[in-house]
Design an enzyme around this catalytic site. Sequence first.
Site, short mmCIF file in Angstrom:
data_model
loop_
_atom_site.label_atom_id
_atom_site.label_comp_id
_atom_site.label_asym_id
_atom_site.label_seq_id
_atom_site.Cartn_x
_atom_site.Cartn_y
_atom_site.Cartn_z
N LYS A 44 -6.56 10.94 9.05
CA LYS A 44 -7.26 10.72 7.83
C LYS A 44 -7.80 12.18 7.36
CE LYS A 44 -9.98 9.50 4.66
NZ LYS A 44 -9.28 9.01 3.36
N SER A 45 -7.32 12.24 6.00
CA SER A 45 -7.39 13.61 5.31
C SER A 45 -9.09 13.99 6.01
CB SER A 45 -7.52 13.66 3.93
OG SER A 45 -6.10 13.20 3.55
N MET A 70 -11.93 5.14 -1.67
CA MET A 70 -12.67 5.31 -0.42
C MET A 70 -13.98 6.44 -0.38
SD MET A 70 -11.57 2.87 1.46
CE MET A 70 -11.82 3.20 2.86
N LEU A 72 -13.16 9.89 0.39
CA LEU A 72 -13.01 10.64 1.65
C LEU A 72 -13.86 10.65 2.88
CD1 LEU A 72 -12.00 14.39 0.56
CD2 LEU A 72 -11.42 13.06 2.48
N CYS A 128 -6.12 13.98 -3.72
CA CYS A 128 -7.24 12.84 -3.60
C CYS A 128 -7.85 12.41 -4.97
CB CYS A 128 -8.41 13.20 -2.61
SG CYS A 128 -9.76 11.72 -2.49
N ASN A 192 1.07 9.74 -3.10
CA ASN A 192 -0.35 9.26 -3.17
C ASN A 192 -0.45 8.12 -3.90
OD1 ASN A 192 -3.27 9.47 -2.46
ND2 ASN A 192 -3.10 11.35 -1.90
N GLY A 220 1.01 -0.29 -2.85
CA GLY A 220 1.81 -1.55 -2.68
C GLY A 220 3.08 -1.64 -3.46
N GLY A 269 1.42 2.71 3.89
CA GLY A 269 -0.05 2.64 3.69
C GLY A 269 -0.44 1.34 3.50
#
Length: 309
Positions: A44-45, A70, A72, A128, A192, A220, A269
């Site tokens: 995870k970043s 999320m 981060l 991000c 991303n 997706g 992902g």
Amino acid sequence: TDLSTRFLDCAFANPLMNASGVWCYDQTELDALNLSAAGAYVTKSCTLEPRAGNPEPRYKATPLGSINSMGLPNLGYRFYLDYVAKHDYARKPLFMSVAGLSLEDNLAMVREIKAANVPAIMELNLSCPNVPGKPQIAYDFDAMDAMLAAVCREYDKPFGVKMPPYFDIAHFDAAAEILNRYPQVAFVTCINSIGNALAIDTETETVLIKPKDGFGGIGGDYVLPTALANVNAFFRRCPDKKVIGCGGVKTGEQVFQHLLAGASLVQVGTALQEEGPAIFARLADELAALMAKKGYKTLGDFQGKLKTL
Ligand SMILES: O=C(O)c1[nH]c(=O)[nH]c(=O)c1I
């Protein structure tokens, strides 16, 4: 059929791995990826200090993929650096994703990663979309240039960058021109999530996720054509770099399409989040079956060989 490949002087049993952020937050999730059929995996970043991230609900599956904001959440770089230091690299390669909240934070983490001298491959996250008040770096070309110049001064190994999707040819040109100034940037991971989309629940007339009034990055099926375009755009513009494909992969066919478009490795992902690490065995089998049907014996037989009309 042989799914093996080499990337940055490492041997991969197959080109499949997780997308950073998915199934890679803590020891349990990371160990599951290590035990899975994935050819490699990425953490995870991480940020300088641990982060709780945004309020929940912050991830939701949708009819054609997922939406997330999320924010981060992560255990802090020290946890992931310790994890990558303990990994058995003879088993499979391991990447470490870094997403500092500032240039100074990235430099502080990169200095420690360099000092640790671990075999992990660094993926610097420039994309991000979900930290309120922090516009993503890769949509600010001057900021991206400054970040890469600073990181290349501090770090001593080849590394890669996680890029957002671009939607304009002039932006492909401008971003690639900057990346090509840095030979130390050995690979480009495209893409991303497509940032700041909005998913709505018709029945309740409400957004799906809590942060940012429901705005979040989508993944997706929605993103496959954009992902393939970004893979191919950077494959064409960065002949001295490798490309890692990410976006819209849920069957062996999409893995094949990413490889054909120029990807050397392919990240998963949303489909991983929904199916779990068993997906990697399925994707490997489906890719091998498709290659066999087409008479291909190795990835090199078709990798990067997309035809135009
Ligand atoms: O919200 C997140 O944690 C997040 N979510 C994404 O979709 N991509 C990212 O790079 C990150 I750092």
